[in-house]
Design an enzyme around this catalytic site. Structure first.
Site, PDB file in Angstrom:
ATOM      1  N   ASP A   1      91.419  34.767  53.169  1.00  8.56           N
ATOM      2  CA  ASP A   1      91.388  33.391  52.666  1.00  8.56           C
ATOM      3  C   ASP A   1      91.895  33.371  51.231  1.00  8.56           C
ATOM      4  OD1 ASP A   1      90.782  30.585  52.593  1.00  8.56           O
ATOM      5  OD2 ASP A   1      88.983  31.043  51.444  1.00  8.56           O
ATOM      6  N   SER A   2      92.193  32.175  50.741  1.00  9.76           N
ATOM      7  CA  SER A   2      92.607  32.044  49.344  1.00  9.76           C
ATOM      8  C   SER A   2      91.451  32.358  48.393  1.00  9.76           C
ATOM      9  CB  SER A   2      93.094  30.613  49.095  1.00  9.76           C
ATOM     10  OG  SER A   2      92.098  29.692  49.476  1.00  9.76           O
TER      11      SER A   2
ATOM     12  N   CYS B   1      91.983  30.798  56.181  1.00 10.30           N
ATOM     13  CA  CYS B   1      92.410  29.713  55.296  1.00 10.30           C
ATOM     14  C   CYS B   1      93.225  28.678  56.084  1.00 10.30           C
ATOM     15  CB  CYS B   1      93.260  30.302  54.178  1.00 10.30           C
ATOM     16  SG  CYS B   1      93.845  29.091  53.004  1.00 10.30           S
TER      17      CYS B   1
ATOM     18  N   HIS C   1      86.252  25.120  52.819  1.00 12.08           N
ATOM     19  CA  HIS C   1      85.132  24.727  51.961  1.00 12.08           C
ATOM     20  C   HIS C   1      84.264  23.630  52.577  1.00 12.08           C
ATOM     21  CE1 HIS C   1      87.296  27.028  49.039  1.00 12.08           C
ATOM     22  NE2 HIS C   1      86.497  26.708  48.047  1.00 12.08           N
TER      23      HIS C   1
HETATM   24  N1  DGL Z   1      91.065  27.953  51.769  1.00 15.92           N
HETATM   25  C1  DGL Z   1      91.696  26.667  51.566  1.00 15.92           C
HETATM   26  C2  DGL Z   1      91.822  25.955  52.921  1.00 15.92           C
HETATM   27  O1  DGL Z   1      91.113  26.238  53.860  1.00 15.92           O
HETATM   28  C3  DGL Z   1      90.941  25.799  50.595  1.00 15.92           C
HETATM   29  C4  DGL Z   1      90.998  26.292  49.167  1.00 15.92           C
HETATM   30  C5  DGL Z   1      92.408  26.324  48.603  1.00 15.92           C
HETATM   31  O2  DGL Z   1      92.991  25.254  48.355  1.00 15.92           O
HETATM   32  O3  DGL Z   1      92.898  27.433  48.405  1.00 15.92           O
HETATM   33  O4  DGL Z   1      92.646  25.084  53.060  1.00 15.92           O
END
Ligand code: DGL
Length: 264
Positions: free
Chosen positions: A9-10, A72, A186
């Site tokens: 994930d980010s 993500c 999130h």
């Molecule tokens: N992990 C990102 C998503 O699920 C949310 C956080 C980001 O913008 O990096 O889209």
């Protein structure tokens, strides 16, 4: 043999997907990569997200994973094909499982997808839902990620913001929608608050749960039975912050966190 699964994930948000995976396959071993130095992905371009995501996928592949879960939503929406082409292991994203679950439970065949700006702009959810006969109204909710990161998951400010976003969409174009897809890692933390905000007829679909179910389908339940397996986390920025915030997303303290640099 016990499964070894990579989750990417980010940042910390993908830990909501890992939480569901560990519920479904507790005995599997997990490598979780949070690209916290480059968070948020939600406002970045396809080229940038694909570059970061491929570096992360290569790093996880080097840890000996047999399956990669792109937890993500933004990376899945913008770069799924690029990631899949860059690694040898099977790759599971979060968009298809979320869309399938929404299609399965929607009676009106109309859904709202709440996601980051980049995910909405890619229309990946809209296309996935359309293929399943569901009309999607996509809603970018850019303030949700910083509010969750602040820990304001039950805060009155967050409730007010959620009202503005959700009223706009449910009272406007999506009056008949009966499903809300949480299209961002999130947002599952906002689920109790969103439950209060969206019309009672609307069911909330968390792509974390449906993605975990997809991984179980592919690997088989018996690959993750028994005592809790190993969890190793890697972050590209502060380990201390990862420990502090990550615990909230995973729902338990995180011990094994390593700082890594994948910058080329
Ligand atoms: N992990 C990102 C998503 O699920 C949310 C956080 C980001 O913008 O990096 O889209």
């Amino acid at each position: 043999m016990t499964a070894v699964i990579g989750v990417f994930d980010s940042g910390f948000g993908g830990l909501t997907v890992l939480r569901e995976l560990r519920r479904a396959l507790p005995g599997a071993n997990y490598h979780y990569f949070g690209d916290t130095a480059h968070l948020p992905y939600g406002a970045k371009s396809v080229r940038t997200v694909a570059k970061y995501a491929i570096s992360a996928a290569h790093f996880l592949e080097q840890q000996g994973i047999e399956m990669l879960v792109v937890a993500c939503n933004t990376a899945t929406a913008l770069a799924f094909d690029d990631i899949r082409a860059a690694v040898k292991v099977p790759v599971v994203g979060v968009v298809e499982p979320g869309a399938q679950r929404a299609a399965a439970i929607s009676r009106t065949k109309k859904a709202v997808v709440a996601a980051t700006e980049a995910t909405v702009a890619s229309h990946a959810y809209q296309r996935a839902l359309e293929r399943l006969g569901v009309e999607a109204t996509e809603k970018a909710c850019p303030l949700f990620v910083p509010l969750v990161e602040e820990g304001w998951v039950e805060h009155r400010v967050t409730e007010e913001v959620a009202h503005i976003y959700m009223d706009e969409v449910f009272q406007d174009g999506a009056r008949d929608a009966d499903v809300l897809v949480l299209g961002c890692t999130h947002y599952p933390l906002l689920r109790p608050l969103l439950r209060k905000v969206v019309p009672p007829r609307v069911e909330i679909v968390d792509s974390a749960e449906s993605t975990a179910a997809r991984v179980v389908e592919l690997l088989g339940k018996d690959r993750g039975l028994g005592q809790p397996g190993d969890l190793r986390c890697y972050a590209t920025d502060s380990v201390e912050k990862f420990r502090r915030l990550g615990g909230k997303f995973l729902g338990c303290p995180i011990e094994n966190i390593e700082l890594v640099d994948i910058e080329k």
